[in-house]
Scaffold this motif. Structure first.
Motif, PDB file in Angstrom:
ATOM      1  N   GLN B  33       0.836  -1.193   0.000  1.00  0.00           N
ATOM      2  CA  GLN B  33       0.000   0.000   0.000  1.00  0.00           C
ATOM      3  C   GLN B  33       0.871   1.243   0.000  1.00  0.00           C
ATOM      4  OE1 GLN B  33      -2.352   0.423   3.672  1.00  0.00           O
ATOM      5  NE2 GLN B  33      -1.147  -1.222   4.594  1.00  0.00           N
ATOM      6  N   GLU B  34       0.322   2.326  -0.569  1.00  0.00           N
ATOM      7  CA  GLU B  34       1.039   3.599  -0.561  1.00  0.00           C
ATOM      8  C   GLU B  34       0.308   4.575   0.344  1.00  0.00           C
ATOM      9  OE1 GLU B  34       2.963   5.626  -4.169  1.00  0.00           O
ATOM     10  OE2 GLU B  34       1.320   7.011  -3.702  1.00  0.00           O
ATOM     11  N   TRP B  35       1.069   5.210   1.231  1.00  0.00           N
ATOM     12  CA  TRP B  35       0.493   6.233   2.109  1.00  0.00           C
ATOM     13  C   TRP B  35       1.042   7.595   1.711  1.00  0.00           C
ATOM     14  CZ3 TRP B  35       0.077   5.035   8.081  1.00  0.00           C
ATOM     15  CH2 TRP B  35      -0.921   4.058   8.270  1.00  0.00           C
ATOM     16  N   LYS B  36       0.177   8.582   1.880  1.00  0.00           N
ATOM     17  CA  LYS B  36       0.612   9.967   1.643  1.00  0.00           C
ATOM     18  C   LYS B  36       1.065  10.587   2.965  1.00  0.00           C
ATOM     19  CE  LYS B  36      -2.487  10.917  -2.265  1.00  0.00           C
ATOM     20  NZ  LYS B  36      -3.386   9.727  -2.284  1.00  0.00           N
ATOM     21  N   LEU B  37       2.232  11.222   2.922  1.00  0.00           N
ATOM     22  CA  LEU B  37       2.749  11.988   4.070  1.00  0.00           C
ATOM     23  C   LEU B  37       2.784  13.451   3.658  1.00  0.00           C
ATOM     24  CD1 LEU B  37       4.424  12.137   6.878  1.00  0.00           C
ATOM     25  CD2 LEU B  37       6.435  12.086   5.400  1.00  0.00           C
ATOM     26  N   VAL B  38       1.975  14.299   4.310  1.00  0.00           N
ATOM     27  CA  VAL B  38       2.076  15.737   4.033  1.00  0.00           C
ATOM     28  C   VAL B  38       2.994  16.368   5.066  1.00  0.00           C
ATOM     29  CG1 VAL B  38      -0.124  16.030   2.829  1.00  0.00           C
ATOM     30  CG2 VAL B  38      -0.076  16.142   5.332  1.00  0.00           C
ATOM     31  N   THR B  39       3.709  17.397   4.660  1.00  0.00           N
ATOM     32  CA  THR B  39       4.585  18.090   5.603  1.00  0.00           C
ATOM     33  C   THR B  39       4.255  19.573   5.600  1.00  0.00           C
ATOM     34  OG1 THR B  39       6.450  18.895   4.287  1.00  0.00           O
ATOM     35  CG2 THR B  39       6.400  16.533   4.763  1.00  0.00           C
ATOM     36  N   THR B  40       4.711  20.245   6.643  1.00  0.00           N
ATOM     37  CA  THR B  40       4.521  21.695   6.731  1.00  0.00           C
ATOM     38  C   THR B  40       5.786  22.428   6.270  1.00  0.00           C
ATOM     39  OG1 THR B  40       5.134  21.458   9.048  1.00  0.00           O
ATOM     40  CG2 THR B  40       2.796  21.601   8.563  1.00  0.00           C
ATOM     41  N   ALA B  56      10.106   9.203   5.850  1.00  0.00           N
ATOM     42  CA  ALA B  56       9.340   8.520   4.797  1.00  0.00           C
ATOM     43  C   ALA B  56      10.166   7.391   4.180  1.00  0.00           C
ATOM     44  CB  ALA B  56       8.928   9.523   3.719  1.00  0.00           C
ATOM     45  N   ASP B  57      11.418   7.695   3.884  1.00  0.00           N
ATOM     46  CA  ASP B  57      12.287   6.700   3.244  1.00  0.00           C
ATOM     47  C   ASP B  57      12.549   5.506   4.164  1.00  0.00           C
ATOM     48  OD1 ASP B  57      12.362   8.376   1.088  1.00  0.00           O
ATOM     49  OD2 ASP B  57      14.384   9.143   1.472  1.00  0.00           O
ATOM     50  N   TYR B  58      12.673   5.756   5.475  1.00  0.00           N
ATOM     51  CA  TYR B  58      12.942   4.651   6.411  1.00  0.00           C
ATOM     52  C   TYR B  58      11.771   3.676   6.438  1.00  0.00           C
ATOM     53  CZ  TYR B  58      16.718   7.634   8.190  1.00  0.00           C
ATOM     54  OH  TYR B  58      17.839   8.417   8.302  1.00  0.00           O
ATOM     55  N   VAL B  59      10.556   4.215   6.444  1.00  0.00           N
ATOM     56  CA  VAL B  59       9.379   3.334   6.476  1.00  0.00           C
ATOM     57  C   VAL B  59       9.323   2.507   5.191  1.00  0.00           C
ATOM     58  CG1 VAL B  59       6.859   3.241   6.543  1.00  0.00           C
ATOM     59  CG2 VAL B  59       8.084   4.856   8.022  1.00  0.00           C
ATOM     60  N   THR B  60       9.517   3.172   4.063  1.00  0.00           N
ATOM     61  CA  THR B  60       9.478   2.468   2.781  1.00  0.00           C
ATOM     62  C   THR B  60      10.572   1.395   2.720  1.00  0.00           C
ATOM     63  OG1 THR B  60       8.654   4.472   1.712  1.00  0.00           O
ATOM     64  CG2 THR B  60       9.534   2.762   0.269  1.00  0.00           C
ATOM     65  N   ALA B  61      11.782   1.761   3.142  1.00  0.00           N
ATOM     66  CA  ALA B  61      12.912   0.816   3.051  1.00  0.00           C
ATOM     67  C   ALA B  61      12.721  -0.365   4.004  1.00  0.00           C
ATOM     68  CB  ALA B  61      14.225   1.544   3.366  1.00  0.00           C
ATOM     69  N   MET B  62      12.316  -0.099   5.246  1.00  0.00           N
ATOM     70  CA  MET B  62      12.199  -1.186   6.222  1.00  0.00           C
ATOM     71  C   MET B  62      11.057  -2.126   5.879  1.00  0.00           C
ATOM     72  SD  MET B  62      13.276   0.283   9.953  1.00  0.00           S
ATOM     73  CE  MET B  62      12.309   1.774  10.060  1.00  0.00           C
ATOM     74  N   SER B  63      10.025  -1.599   5.230  1.00  0.00           N
ATOM     75  CA  SER B  63       8.905  -2.469   4.860  1.00  0.00           C
ATOM     76  C   SER B  63       9.100  -3.030   3.458  1.00  0.00           C
ATOM     77  CB  SER B  63       7.589  -1.697   4.948  1.00  0.00           C
ATOM     78  OG  SER B  63       7.505  -0.732   3.910  1.00  0.00           O
ATOM     79  N   GLY B  65       8.816  -1.591   0.778  1.00  0.00           N
ATOM     80  CA  GLY B  65       7.771  -1.080  -0.101  1.00  0.00           C
ATOM     81  C   GLY B  65       6.374  -1.624   0.191  1.00  0.00           C
ATOM     82  N   ARG B  66       6.262  -2.462   1.207  1.00  0.00           N
ATOM     83  CA  ARG B  66       4.920  -2.955   1.552  1.00  0.00           C
ATOM     84  C   ARG B  66       4.082  -1.794   2.075  1.00  0.00           C
ATOM     85  NH1 ARG B  66       3.349  -6.380   5.648  1.00  0.00           N
ATOM     86  NH2 ARG B  66       5.428  -6.130   6.524  1.00  0.00           N
ATOM     87  N   LEU B  67       4.741  -0.868   2.785  1.00  0.00           N
ATOM     88  CA  LEU B  67       4.115   0.416   3.132  1.00  0.00           C
ATOM     89  C   LEU B  67       5.010   1.499   2.544  1.00  0.00           C
ATOM     90  CD1 LEU B  67       1.946   2.076   4.497  1.00  0.00           C
ATOM     91  CD2 LEU B  67       3.243   1.973   6.624  1.00  0.00           C
ATOM     92  N   SER B  68       4.627   1.943   1.375  1.00  0.00           N
ATOM     93  CA  SER B  68       5.434   2.908   0.650  1.00  0.00           C
ATOM     94  C   SER B  68       4.918   4.308   0.987  1.00  0.00           C
ATOM     95  CB  SER B  68       5.293   2.610  -0.845  1.00  0.00           C
ATOM     96  OG  SER B  68       5.976   3.567  -1.589  1.00  0.00           O
ATOM     97  N   VAL B  69       5.804   5.184   1.453  1.00  0.00           N
ATOM     98  CA  VAL B  69       5.377   6.508   1.906  1.00  0.00           C
ATOM     99  C   VAL B  69       5.786   7.560   0.884  1.00  0.00           C
ATOM    100  CG1 VAL B  69       5.507   8.229   3.744  1.00  0.00           C
ATOM    101  CG2 VAL B  69       5.593   5.785   4.310  1.00  0.00           C
ATOM    102  N   ARG B  70       4.799   8.268   0.344  1.00  0.00           N
ATOM    103  CA  ARG B  70       5.060   9.322  -0.634  1.00  0.00           C
ATOM    104  C   ARG B  70       4.908  10.674   0.039  1.00  0.00           C
ATOM    105  NH1 ARG B  70       1.742  10.270  -6.229  1.00  0.00           N
ATOM    106  NH2 ARG B  70       2.857  12.166  -6.852  1.00  0.00           N
TER     107      ARG B  70
END
Lengths: 366, 366
Positions: B33-40, B56-63, B65-70
């Motif tokens: 799944q892909e999750w959206k991360l908004v930043t300020t 964001a990259d740590y979550v994507t890398a550790m999973s 890509g199972r939880l891919s953070v954009r």
């Protein structure tokens, strides 16, 4: 059943039912592995043993058991001071320890543990992550075939428990003191008779008068050891341990063979547990120090005066200069660390130091 | 091909070939799944934007890509100050920000951001992880349907750039200053005319004289903004920002629905990036401050005197007392935080503070 188990289970079951088990079964087995983590700490020892267990649990949890880490406390698999050897020989794949324990193998490791009058925890991590420290550390450990990760910090430690006050340099001459590391060597050069009794013997040797003074960690662990019952003067802080580091060392061949996601998991588990460890020590030292003042009002907190600190800094300078002269790599590590230490001092005079001084204006109002 | 891809690919291919694709294919799709991360923050802004991207990259890398953070930077998906709303409404699943941006929604969040004369970064993480702070923070965010994670800290900030020296309380009266948060309110109570210009307008408004003084972050970012060209007196440190926190907020329903390993990955990625962020700011502030002194010798570093600090602490005390009276939850948060702040002050007088003072004995030797 968790989704991961479901996915793996479904795939294996599905493929096995079609007779293609020879393809899937090894992949399934290959997909899960158990690593041994040896530590130099008693199981669940506050601060250190607990932190090691957390690191192990984080890796297992984040990989959903694909890389399951089994922790062996000091002596359970190998004696504590053979933990690095165990990783080198792949008897264990990882160790949780402190670089300080291996300075007998290479004294350059002092810079990755702690240096008297040196970097604070958050400065050390700055140097390691962003100032070239990690690359130098990798280089120091390369001959051992291990890859180091910064995995914790006790923060500022305490200077130790003394039976009598230390007011002049003469008070140090002949003083029998249990004190570790480069700080011990600095005290020795000022005339102290330095010993390094194992943790379990600190309390008895202080009680019996075998030593006149002993340092262990900081209020959290010192009070749990009962050291306040053996000596009245508590010298704080330690001139010699501004922020001792904990480490995870990994067999490099094993690490290099891991998938990228498992490499990331080990790296970030170490980093997470590094920050958590400093928070753990900070929280508990603050809390226990407050209780100590209430429950043990007979404890008198003291700080070395400037004359003594000046002499200890002089001895430290001598020791570091000798260390620097050992070899080319140690010289590079020394110069990188000490250059940053000097800049850190200049900056903190205008940052952390005055903030810590000005907080009293609010807290004094109750 | 990485092992993970291989495993998944093999399973899907194997099962599909047997006609059992209806079982495996949805599981495969479900597994990524892909999750959206908004930043300020602006994309890759030093310190904050970079830290958000790392998380964001740590979550994507550790999973894997199972939880891919954009990551979507400020304005790319929603305006920066709508980031929390976006997570609440599931427009994005996560936000990287600072609790300070949402104090308009609930001023209790000031305690999870930073308090004048309050906790240092490593003390704040101690309170959050071990002193009940996280549970209180969860409670504050519960009505928004989001779960907060501590994800970074700038450390001690700078007090700001002033066109003239501040020597007496009279110098503050009528002073036009850009200053954020509770510190701004304290300055206002001492008679300053406080404004809060957006970051992009700090430099022009200081240059034009629209303001007499402005604080932004600390040397690393202040110098990159060129503020040293607009005002000569650099007051350090900030009385009002001893350790502002960064946060990751997650849509709670989304978080609760995750598998345990992905929950652990988000939690530890935030924790890893929290420690790394403090190291990042610490390293770069130390380095840039050193270069500032060489490259901009005209900058004069100043510190508020005790009379002014005393008055600012008095105003802070007033503000905190008013904040405490708002509601029962704020009172509990206030009491927990302030009790720990008082104990921290007592401990640090014997720990971090004297260590920062004694280091000069070594560094002065060159």
């Amino acid at each position: 059943m968790k989704r991961r188990d479901f996915l793996t289970g479904a795939a294996v079951a599905g493929v096995a039912a079609t007779g293609a088990g020879t393809l899937a079964a090894p992949a399934y087995a290959q997909g899960k592995q158990e690593w041994k983590l040896v530590t130099t700490w008693p199981r669940n020892a506050p601060g250190v043993g607990v932190n090691a267990q957390r690191f192990a649990d984080y890796v297992t949890a984040m990989s959903d058991g694909r890389l399951s880490v089994r922790l062996f406390s000091a002596g359970e698999l190998v004696p504590p001071l053979e933990a690095l050897d165990a990783v080198q020989s792949d008897t264990a794949q990882m160790a949780h320890s402190t670089p300080y324990y291996w300075v007998g193998k290479t004294p350059t490791l002092n810079f990755f543990s702690t240096i008297p009058f040196g970097l604070m925890a958050w400065e050390l991590s700055g140097w390691l992550y962003f100032g070239g420290g990690q690359e130098l550390w990798d280089e120091v450990y390369a001959p051992f075939g291990v890859k180091p990760f910064y995995a914790g910090n006790s923060g500022v430690q305490a200077g130790g428990w003394f039976k009598k006050e230390i007011n002049t340099l003469d008070d140090i001459k002949g003083l029998k003191m249990r004190i570790a590391g480069l700080g011990g060597e600095a005290m020795r050069r000022l005339g102290a008779a330095v010993t390094l009794t194992p943790p379990g013997e600190i309390m008895p040797s202080l009680m019996s008068g075998a030593v006149d003074a002993a340092e262990w960690v900081s209020p959290w662990l010192d009070i749990s050891f009962g050291l306040q019952k053996a000596a009245k003067y508590y010298y704080m802080p330690a001139f010699h341990e501004p922020g001792p580091a904990l480490e995870v060392t990994v067999n490099k061949e094993r690490y290099d063979a891991l998938d990228d996601d498992l490499k990331a998991i080990i790296q970030r588990a170490a980093q997470a547990s590094a920050g958590e460890s400093l928070a753990d020590f900070t929280y508990h030292n603050i809390d226990v120090f407050d209780r100590m003042k209430k429950e043990y009002p007979e404890v008198e907190v003291r700080t070395f005066n400037d004359e003594i600190l000046q002499a200890l800094a002089g001895a430290t300078k001598e020791i570091l200069t000798e260390l620097r002269a050992r070899d080319e790599l140690t010289a590079r590590v020394h110069d990188s660390y000490m250059d940053f230490n000097r800049k850190a001092q200049n900056y903190q005079n205008r940052a952390d130091l005055p903030v810590l001084q000005m907080r009293r204006f609010l807290t004094d109002m109750g």
